[in-house]
Design an enzyme around this catalytic site. Structure first.
Site, PDB file in Angstrom:
ATOM      1  N   HIS A   1      55.578  15.742  57.092  1.00 45.60           N
ATOM      2  CA  HIS A   1      54.540  15.412  56.112  1.00 45.60           C
ATOM      3  C   HIS A   1      53.152  15.690  56.673  1.00 45.60           C
ATOM      4  O   HIS A   1      52.250  16.125  55.958  1.00 45.60           O
ATOM      5  CB  HIS A   1      54.668  13.951  55.666  1.00 45.60           C
ATOM      6  CG  HIS A   1      55.875  13.713  54.816  1.00 45.60           C
ATOM      7  ND1 HIS A   1      56.469  12.481  54.679  1.00 45.60           N
ATOM      8  CD2 HIS A   1      56.615  14.557  54.071  1.00 45.60           C
ATOM      9  CE1 HIS A   1      57.531  12.593  53.889  1.00 45.60           C
ATOM     10  NE2 HIS A   1      57.636  13.841  53.507  1.00 45.60           N
TER      11      HIS A   1
ATOM     12  N   LYS B   1      65.925   9.335  44.093  1.00 45.95           N
ATOM     13  CA  LYS B   1      64.468   9.301  44.272  1.00 45.95           C
ATOM     14  C   LYS B   1      63.831  10.304  43.329  1.00 45.95           C
ATOM     15  O   LYS B   1      64.144  11.489  43.363  1.00 45.95           O
ATOM     16  CB  LYS B   1      64.097   9.644  45.717  1.00 45.95           C
ATOM     17  CG  LYS B   1      64.287   8.500  46.692  1.00 45.95           C
ATOM     18  CD  LYS B   1      63.593   8.811  48.013  1.00 45.95           C
ATOM     19  CE  LYS B   1      63.733   7.666  48.997  1.00 45.95           C
ATOM     20  NZ  LYS B   1      63.051   7.965  50.276  1.00 45.95           N
TER      21      LYS B   1
ATOM     22  N   GLU C   1      67.357  21.233  55.743  1.00 44.00           N
ATOM     23  CA  GLU C   1      67.928  19.922  55.401  1.00 44.00           C
ATOM     24  C   GLU C   1      69.425  19.878  55.716  1.00 44.00           C
ATOM     25  O   GLU C   1      69.968  18.833  56.083  1.00 44.00           O
ATOM     26  CB  GLU C   1      67.676  19.567  53.928  1.00 44.00           C
ATOM     27  CG  GLU C   1      66.207  19.410  53.537  1.00 44.00           C
ATOM     28  CD  GLU C   1      65.589  18.047  53.918  1.00 44.00           C
ATOM     29  OE1 GLU C   1      66.307  17.158  54.430  1.00 44.00           O
ATOM     30  OE2 GLU C   1      64.370  17.888  53.698  1.00 44.00           O
TER      31      GLU C   1
ATOM     32  N   HIS D   1      60.797  14.056  59.195  1.00 43.84           N
ATOM     33  CA  HIS D   1      59.917  14.049  58.020  1.00 43.84           C
ATOM     34  C   HIS D   1      58.545  13.451  58.275  1.00 43.84           C
ATOM     35  O   HIS D   1      57.600  13.774  57.554  1.00 43.84           O
ATOM     36  CB  HIS D   1      60.611  13.332  56.856  1.00 43.84           C
ATOM     37  CG  HIS D   1      61.620  14.195  56.157  1.00 43.84           C
ATOM     38  ND1 HIS D   1      62.729  14.710  56.792  1.00 43.84           N
ATOM     39  CD2 HIS D   1      61.674  14.678  54.878  1.00 43.84           C
ATOM     40  CE1 HIS D   1      63.439  15.437  55.932  1.00 43.84           C
ATOM     41  NE2 HIS D   1      62.814  15.426  54.774  1.00 43.84           N
TER      42      HIS D   1
ATOM     43  N   ARG E   1      62.275   2.598  29.421  1.00 39.17           N
ATOM     44  CA  ARG E   1      62.776   1.887  30.616  1.00 39.17           C
ATOM     45  C   ARG E   1      64.015   2.542  31.223  1.00 39.17           C
ATOM     46  O   ARG E   1      64.838   1.876  31.856  1.00 39.17           O
ATOM     47  CB  ARG E   1      63.051   0.418  30.321  1.00 39.17           C
ATOM     48  CG  ARG E   1      61.792  -0.348  29.951  1.00 39.17           C
ATOM     49  CD  ARG E   1      61.933  -1.851  30.071  1.00 39.17           C
ATOM     50  NE  ARG E   1      60.690  -2.481  29.671  1.00 39.17           N
ATOM     51  CZ  ARG E   1      60.391  -2.850  28.432  1.00 39.17           C
ATOM     52  NH1 ARG E   1      61.274  -2.690  27.474  1.00 39.17           N
ATOM     53  NH2 ARG E   1      59.230  -3.397  28.168  1.00 39.17           N
TER      54      ARG E   1
ATOM     55  N   LYS F   1      74.852  12.588  52.558  1.00 38.54           N
ATOM     56  CA  LYS F   1      73.743  11.868  51.933  1.00 38.54           C
ATOM     57  C   LYS F   1      74.260  10.731  51.059  1.00 38.54           C
ATOM     58  O   LYS F   1      73.713   9.618  51.077  1.00 38.54           O
ATOM     59  CB  LYS F   1      72.864  12.819  51.106  1.00 38.54           C
ATOM     60  CG  LYS F   1      71.724  12.059  50.417  1.00 38.54           C
ATOM     61  CD  LYS F   1      70.556  12.906  50.022  1.00 38.54           C
ATOM     62  CE  LYS F   1      69.429  12.007  49.481  1.00 38.54           C
ATOM     63  NZ  LYS F   1      68.252  12.772  49.054  1.00 38.54           N
TER      64      LYS F   1
ATOM     65  N   ASN G   1      65.079  10.469  56.969  1.00 36.98           N
ATOM     66  CA  ASN G   1      63.718  10.938  57.201  1.00 36.98           C
ATOM     67  C   ASN G   1      63.544  11.592  58.573  1.00 36.98           C
ATOM     68  O   ASN G   1      62.418  11.832  59.010  1.00 36.98           O
ATOM     69  CB  ASN G   1      62.730   9.771  57.054  1.00 36.98           C
ATOM     70  CG  ASN G   1      62.742   9.217  55.641  1.00 36.98           C
ATOM     71  OD1 ASN G   1      62.909   9.961  54.679  1.00 36.98           O
ATOM     72  ND2 ASN G   1      62.599   7.912  55.509  1.00 36.98           N
TER      73      ASN G   1
ATOM     74  N   HIS H   1      58.730  22.941  52.170  1.00 40.26           N
ATOM     75  CA  HIS H   1      59.133  21.645  52.707  1.00 40.26           C
ATOM     76  C   HIS H   1      60.139  21.786  53.849  1.00 40.26           C
ATOM     77  O   HIS H   1      59.990  21.172  54.910  1.00 40.26           O
ATOM     78  CB  HIS H   1      59.719  20.776  51.590  1.00 40.26           C
ATOM     79  CG  HIS H   1      60.210  19.435  52.058  1.00 40.26           C
ATOM     80  ND1 HIS H   1      59.365  18.470  52.575  1.00 40.26           N
ATOM     81  CD2 HIS H   1      61.458  18.901  52.122  1.00 40.26           C
ATOM     82  CE1 HIS H   1      60.074  17.406  52.925  1.00 40.26           C
ATOM     83  NE2 HIS H   1      61.346  17.639  52.660  1.00 40.26           N
TER      84      HIS H   1
ATOM     85  N   GLU I   1      66.376   2.049  49.941  1.00 42.86           N
ATOM     86  CA  GLU I   1      65.672   2.128  51.225  1.00 42.86           C
ATOM     87  C   GLU I   1      65.086   0.773  51.619  1.00 42.86           C
ATOM     88  O   GLU I   1      63.912   0.665  51.990  1.00 42.86           O
ATOM     89  CB  GLU I   1      64.567   3.208  51.149  1.00 42.86           C
ATOM     90  CG  GLU I   1      64.218   3.735  52.518  1.00 42.86           C
ATOM     91  CD  GLU I   1      63.436   5.058  52.466  1.00 42.86           C
ATOM     92  OE1 GLU I   1      63.597   5.818  51.501  1.00 42.86           O
ATOM     93  OE2 GLU I   1      62.699   5.307  53.408  1.00 42.86           O
TER      94      GLU I   1
ATOM     95  N   ARG J   1      68.838   4.078  55.039  1.00 43.72           N
ATOM     96  CA  ARG J   1      68.385   5.268  54.312  1.00 43.72           C
ATOM     97  C   ARG J   1      67.265   5.989  55.056  1.00 43.72           C
ATOM     98  O   ARG J   1      67.072   7.203  54.905  1.00 43.72           O
ATOM     99  CB  ARG J   1      67.953   4.904  52.883  1.00 43.72           C
ATOM    100  CG  ARG J   1      67.641   6.129  52.056  1.00 43.72           C
ATOM    101  CD  ARG J   1      67.689   5.915  50.550  1.00 43.72           C
ATOM    102  NE  ARG J   1      67.392   7.180  49.882  1.00 43.72           N
ATOM    103  CZ  ARG J   1      67.645   7.450  48.613  1.00 43.72           C
ATOM    104  NH1 ARG J   1      68.206   6.541  47.844  1.00 43.72           N
ATOM    105  NH2 ARG J   1      67.349   8.624  48.093  1.00 43.72           N
TER     106      ARG J   1
END
Lengths: 360, 360
Positions: free
Chosen positions: B254, B144, B186, B250, B122, B228, B247, B267, B238, B243
């Site tokens: 994607h 993340k 980025e 993005h 956990r 950030k 993106n 990316h 998020e 947050r």
């Protein structure tokens, strides 16, 4: 019976536990009041399947397009392979961040479906619909979810609080007797660790409990959930010793489950015997009078639960398992021990000789 | 160069990001100051392996008995099968709750090792040692973590804040040029979404950035991490639109990555082209003047990054992918768009015709 609702206060992760009777279809409205989702994935097992039709109908009526994942019953389902199949089921829907995972079943289904909900898209909503006494009073409340690894039960897991817990005590009517009694071990535990008055109520209510009197069941389930909720509110992620109190009897119990290959005893049976070992250990350490152990023995006996390890299990192996417990740090023996009826504390460095003595 | 430290303030999950140069072995002392653990599992890939010896030595010197999981390089490692192998490695040690997972590598290693750390027992401590510019300024900060599912990138994941982030810009000396430029996308993003002054600094520093001047790198990495961190502090999981600002570019990116099968563009390359599409979309919606797009184009061109989709990619397929984006709800097109240089907002229901127009 009136519907009873209990709130678990965890800030933005707060949720309700509702206890009702023969109203399983109402879980749809309960979910709808808490979710704007359009889809649900219901996860259940072959034992529970007959009941799940009511849940399915309720979710449908509340406007959830519901997919259905039916698993074989049994602990073997708490595997990475089964989790992978549930990820596939969610991806096939396709699920979005509002898609609801609905766990209908006992602890295995709740832990498994909960782990998948915790880790799909970094966490999607989870509705718990527990159908065993053990799941109602323990595993569906508090956010612990997980699957097993060959080297340890619940070794892969997360904390993921549900959107809500919908308990219908009508589902207990068809629960096998041994499963029902196993759940009672955790109920007794709450009395010993937190509430002497509740322990006394259990002593006085053995007959109506074993008769599964609905009003008595409602009362013991609500009080058990409430006691657990108050602990979880103080220590959601088990970072202090507070949540550890819930592990009373469990260090011994895990050793018994390992010795029995996780098939000899049900979890609650192992906990019952584990509590008596822990209570005897507390006596040896001078923490309590023998009378407190005796009352636990009498109550667990009345519920038909074991109160000692099987004599065939080698004490050396039990001790080794306890040293390797997931909760142990640095191999030390660590036990939650009663200091009075309704009070426990964590003891971090118990001599091995004392642990051996209560097992012999 | 002086060592610089930045704090990410997340209550009990707060942590430091340190930026240093040619001092990789010091990550051991950095970890020891934050952990009482006795063991560590270092996860790295074949590209990074030469650098990992310094990390290993540092962990050893700081008293961590360190096991070593070496993976092939590449996105394919972000799989449930690889996660299972890392669970096995931890169980074999055996790991306890204080065992440290140390991710030495780029985004793939950080996401993978982070997911395993998030879900073992956990959640166990995670030290990020990013060795690519993209990982330094983006994926190693903010918690993340995740792995891929055949139907979606990062579809299985969690939020798990690291114990700390140890950045050695010396590791960038051997980073392939294309990877370095990809990371710059980025960096540019942070200027556009949050800090016009930082964007201007980048415009004025193109030469020293491409020369990988250590002092310039230190400055852009620190400022990127700081920007950030301030976002993550406001919206760790998020749950609001805050947050989501990260993106920018993005949603388009994607779709481009999907169209290119995740192998055609890195990316950051996809993000560069995605930002220009989003900026043109903002122009069409009357949010900004064309000059703001032009400045982004000039800067990304100077960094050798793409500024438009490949003409061979069918617009219908790109639109469909964007509607199915993990972050979309109910299939609506949702974009982060600039409203000025250094400011963005989330727009929830952009007409498809406008999105098509900027892709055509």
């Amino acid at each position: 019976m009136n519907e009873s609702t209990l709130r678990v206060n965890l800030g933005e992760r707060s949720y309700d536990i509702v206890v009702t009777e023969n109203a399983l279809h109402q879980c749809g409205a309960f979910a709808r009041a808490r979710s704007a989702g359009k889809r649900a994935l219901m996860v259940t097992d072959t034992n529970v399947n007959p009941l799940s039709a009511f849940v399915h109908a309720g979710l449908d009526a509340a406007g959830f397009r519901t997919a259905f994942a039916l698993r074989p019953a049994g602990e073997a389902q708490k595997s990475l392979a089964t989790a992978a199949e549930l990820y596939d089921a969610l991806a096939d829907m396709p699920a979005d961040r509002n898609t609801l995972v609905v766990a209908v079943g006992g602890g295995v289904i709740g832990d498994l479906a909960g782990f998948v909900a915790a880790t799909y898209a970094r966490g999607i909503p989870l509705l718990m619909v527990p159908t065993t006494l053990l799941a109602m009073v323990d595993s569906s409340v508090g956010g612990k979810v997980g699957i097993n690894h060959p080297k340890g039960k619940n070794l892969i897991g997360a904390f993921h609080q549900p959107l809500g817990v919908f308990i219908d005590i009508g589902t207990l009517a068809t629960l096998p007797d041994r499963e029902f009694r196993s759940g009672l071990a955790e109920v007794v535990k709450y009395g010993v660790i937190l509430d002497a008055g509740f322990f006394e109520y259990l002593e006085q209510s053995v007959e109506s409990i074993l008769d599964r009197d609905p009003e008595t069941l409602r009362r013991i389930i609500l009080r058990s959930c409430e006691l657990k909720a108050r602990i979880v509110e103080q220590d959601e992620r088990e970072l202090t010793d507070v949540r550890a109190k819930l592990n009373y009897g469990h260090t011994f119990a895990h050793a018994f489950e390992t010795a029995g290959g996780y098939s000899y005893w049900l979890h609650g049976e192992a906990v019952a015997a584990g509590m008596i070992c822990a209570s005897r250990l507390a006596e040896r350490r001078g923490l309590i009078a023998p009378e407190i152990t005796d009352r636990q023995i009498a109550l667990l006996n009345a519920f038909g639960l074991p109160i000692a390890a099987e004599k065939t299990w080698p004490v050396d192996a039990l001790i080794l398992t306890m040293r390797r417990d997931k909760k142990s740090v640095g191999g030390k023996l660590r036990f939650v021990l009663p200091t009075a009826l309704g009070e426990v504390a964590l003891f971090g460095d118990v001599p091995e000789a004392d642990a051996r003595a209560v097992l012999d």
